[in-house]
Scaffold this motif. Structure first.
Motif, PDB file in Angstrom:
ATOM      1  N   ILE A   1       0.857  -1.172  -0.268  1.00 29.47           N
ATOM      2  CA  ILE A   1       0.021  -0.036   0.030  1.00 29.47           C
ATOM      3  C   ILE A   1       1.014   1.229  -0.039  1.00 29.47           C
ATOM      4  N   ASP A   2       0.661   2.173  -0.757  1.00 30.53           N
ATOM      5  CA  ASP A   2       1.320   3.319  -0.882  1.00 30.53           C
ATOM      6  C   ASP A   2       1.051   4.394   0.207  1.00 30.53           C
TER       7      ASP A   2
ATOM      8  N   GLU B   1      -0.958 -13.479   5.289  1.00 28.79           N
ATOM      9  CA  GLU B   1      -0.626 -12.640   4.110  1.00 28.79           C
ATOM     10  C   GLU B   1       0.241 -11.393   4.604  1.00 28.79           C
ATOM     11  N   ARG B   2       1.429 -11.023   3.752  1.00 32.12           N
ATOM     12  CA  ARG B   2       2.255  -9.874   3.971  1.00 32.12           C
ATOM     13  C   ARG B   2       1.603  -8.474   3.569  1.00 32.12           C
ATOM     14  N   VAL B   3       1.217  -7.454   4.441  1.00 37.19           N
ATOM     15  CA  VAL B   3       0.772  -6.297   3.749  1.00 37.19           C
ATOM     16  C   VAL B   3       2.045  -5.344   4.307  1.00 37.19           C
ATOM     17  N   GLU B   4       2.480  -4.818   3.113  1.00 39.62           N
ATOM     18  CA  GLU B   4       3.714  -3.782   2.885  1.00 39.62           C
ATOM     19  C   GLU B   4       3.029  -2.412   2.845  1.00 39.62           C
ATOM     20  N   PHE B   5       3.518  -1.479   3.834  1.00 45.73           N
ATOM     21  CA  PHE B   5       3.054   0.088   3.757  1.00 45.73           C
ATOM     22  C   PHE B   5       4.288   0.704   3.207  1.00 45.73           C
ATOM     23  N   ASN B   6       4.362   1.153   2.067  1.00 44.67           N
ATOM     24  CA  ASN B   6       5.522   1.680   1.332  1.00 44.67           C
ATOM     25  C   ASN B   6       5.460   3.161   0.857  1.00 44.67           C
ATOM     26  N   GLN B   7       6.580   3.904   1.154  1.00 46.12           N
ATOM     27  CA  GLN B   7       6.448   5.181   0.862  1.00 46.12           C
ATOM     28  C   GLN B   7       7.683   5.553   0.047  1.00 46.12           C
ATOM     29  N   TYR B   8       7.378   6.327  -1.260  1.00 45.69           N
ATOM     30  CA  TYR B   8       8.401   6.732  -2.216  1.00 45.69           C
ATOM     31  C   TYR B   8       9.167   7.840  -1.519  1.00 45.69           C
ATOM     32  N   LEU B   9      10.369   7.921  -1.470  1.00 41.63           N
ATOM     33  CA  LEU B   9      11.232   9.159  -0.902  1.00 41.63           C
ATOM     34  C   LEU B   9      11.337  10.096  -2.178  1.00 41.63           C
TER      35      LEU B   9
END
Length: 131
Positions: A78-79, A123-131
């Motif tokens: 998730i972005d 399930e793996r839920v990733e929280f991801n932020q572009y820098l």
């Protein structure tokens, strides 16, 4: 009460382990996906390709550990707009975090920061932020 979804900008990518990155790229390109970014993840010893079709991005990474059966997707990402604040909230709300805190990868122009939690179906839920 604030929820992790309050930080969400949308789906960022779906993580797909593969045993053959070239074959995976060729297959998804035949469906209309475009390879938008390729990199070597030195820390993991994996070649990685990001494949995009409109607003769907697949992160394919060759790790030789693909399950080779249905259900083989490794994670959804998730972005988010503030990964540090999302991480603090995940801790406060007692989610099972399986990453080593907020982690960094030197992907894209400036890198990404992320953390991963485990859902009720493992399930793996990733929280991801572009820098």
């Amino acid at each position: 009460m604030k929820k992790l979804g309050d930080f969400a900008l949308g789906l960022q990518h779906v993580g797909l382990p593969t045993n053959d990155l070239k074959a995976t790229i060729a297959f998804y390109e035949s469906l209309g996906f475009e390879t938008v970014y390729q990199v070597r993840n030195e820390a993991a010893g994996e070649d990685v390709a990001f494949l995009r079709l409109k607003n769907l991005t697949i992160e394919a990474y060759e790790n030789g550990q693909a399950a080779m059966q249905s259900g083989a997707i490794d994670h959804i990402a998730i972005d988010v707009d503030d990964v540090e604040a999302a991480y603090r909230l995940a801790q406060e709300q007692g989610y099972q975090i399986v990453s080593n805190g907020v982690e960094f990868l030197p992907f894209w122009q400036k890198g990404v920061k992320f953390f991963i939690l485990l859902g009720p179906n493992q399930e793996r839920v990733e929280f991801n932020q572009y820098l």
